[in-house]
Structure formats: structure tokens, C-alpha cells
Design an enzyme around this catalytic site. Sequence first.
Site, PDB file in Angstrom:
ATOM      1  CG  ASP A   1       2.373   0.523   3.306  1.00 43.42           C
ATOM      2  OD1 ASP A   1       2.634   0.674   4.514  1.00 43.42           O
ATOM      3  OD2 ASP A   1       3.248   0.547   2.412  1.00 43.42           O
TER       4      ASP A   1
ATOM      5  CE  LYS B   1       6.170   1.932   4.031  1.00 43.20           C
ATOM      6  NZ  LYS B   1       5.248   2.185   2.900  1.00 43.20           N
TER       7      LYS B   1
END
Length: 321
Positions: free
Chosen positions: A53, A87
Site C-alpha cells: 500500500d 492513492k
Amino acid sequence: MASNLMKMVKFNNGQLYPILGLGTWQASAIIDDSQQFINSIKNAIDIGYRHFDCAAIYNNEKLLGKAINDKILEGVIKRDELFITSKLWNDKHRSELVEEALKNTLNDLCLSYVDLYLIHWPFGTSEDSNATDSEGRLLSSGISYLETWKAMEACVQKGLTKSIGVSNFNIKQLKDILEIATIKPVVNQVECHPYLTQNKLKEFCESNGILLTGYAPLGSAKRSWAGPEEDAILDEPIVKQLAEKHKKTNAQILIKFQIQRGVIVIPKSSNPERQKENFDVWDFELTTQDIGLLESLNKNARYFEFNTAKHLKDHPFLDEA
């Protein structure tokens, strides 16, 4: 620890994803050495991690890309065995900037696609990232997350990401997205630990085919604004009691808590031994009573508030439905 022990979850688009990943926020800053960060990612791959992530704002995607591509070239893993989440930052919410931002991330990672791309926060801020008002607060871009979502959908259609989702969205904001989406969010990534179980949000998400990803599952004690007086979830007596009962570490109990709730979990560690311990959670089960004890600790306590954006109308914690 073989990666074939990893439990997978299924997104609403059919994509499988590892329920346990490695978070990378602040990791390179804490290590303060680029090669050490690269080595920590390579070590994680050797342990069995396949889900990583990251985010543009973490400023370590080039290093992550170097590590994973080295491992691919070494023949240790193949690209399709990896699951990379990134993101979109708040200053890139304008529809024309979304694809450009994702392509910059792909360039940094040296990849042709990511597996999952998220809107990092629901509010858009000025494209001048240094712009603030007289009180030091971020300026709004005035851009709706609905506009941003349509641009995210276009990224899927162009093959730049397999799946899209959101992060730090509340129920009202998710409802807004669902009303206009032609591609549904697959996840909502939020802070989640026994002090903030997110049960109401989790129930809403699951009823709409959206999974939760929990960040800061161990309490993120090393964040820069952590106060010495605050409660630390890793030191919680109930967590220690369960760790002794199952002969596991406190962190392993907190990670397993999320896994058994069906929450994707992304603990962060750059320490090889901690990485291994955090991954070694497949040989025990918490009982229903254990999970109930951990859930009883909930007090809706947040470690991540994003105070410089609290005045913005789309700040998610102002109106949690």
C-alpha cells in the site's frame, strides 16, 4: 513464510486481493535511508508479502518501484503476483489531473498499471500545495469528489488501474458516489483498530459490496504528533491478555482481529523481524469471545484527524452519518 498461506478477499468486480498487506506510509522517513527502504521491501517480498500500500504523498513510490522491479528481474516474483495500491492526493482532484497523477505514479513505480487506485481524502485542495489561509489552513479547490470519481472510472477504462476505491470517506459521501457510479468503489480505506472499530461504516460498506481496508491497525505510535499521554492500543491490557493466551505478539492479535472481521489490513513495519511476525498470523484463530473483548474497547478515538482541513465542507469526520 510462504505467500500461499495468504487469505484472499474478492472485490465486487471479481478481483482477488490479499487481506494482509504492507503499509509504507512514513516508512522511508523513519529509516532515513533509501537503500534500507528498498531492502525492507525486498525482505517483505521474501517473507511472502504480495500486497503493498503506497500513495503519491508518501514520496517513496520510486523506491518501492525499484524494490519490486528488482525482485521481478531476479525471477523471485511475477508482476501478476503483486497487488499494488496507490492513492490520488487532494491537490489533483480536478478531472483533467487525475489521469496525469496516476501516470506519474506508474512512472515512479515503473509499472504499466496499479491493482487499486484510491481517492486519498474526499476533499479537494488548492493545486498550489503550499497555499493556506491566514490561520495556516488548507484552501479548498471547490471540486466535488463526484467529478473526481468519474475521472477515476476513466482510468479503469484506459487500463491504468484494475480497481478503484476511496479512502477516509463517510457514509454520506459513499452514498453520493454510489448514486452516480458506473464503476462501484471496491474498498474504503479508513483508520481502524479496537479503539475505532468502524462497525457502522463497515456494515454500510458490506451491504453495498464495498470492503474496508484498515490503516493504523496497531495505533501508529511513531507518527510525529503522537502524545505521551494518549492511550496506546498495543499496550492495552486486553490485547496483552489475548497475546499471552494465544502465545502471539500484541501486534499479531490486532492484525488477526481485522482479518477475522473481514477487514483488509495494512500494518507498517520496516523491521525484518516485525515484518515476519506481522505476517505470521495464519496458525491461530481468535474466538468469538476474544473478538467481542477487542470490540468492547471501541471509543471512536481517532489518531488521524487532518486538522488543517477540518474547516472544509467535505472533511469526512464533520458529518459521519
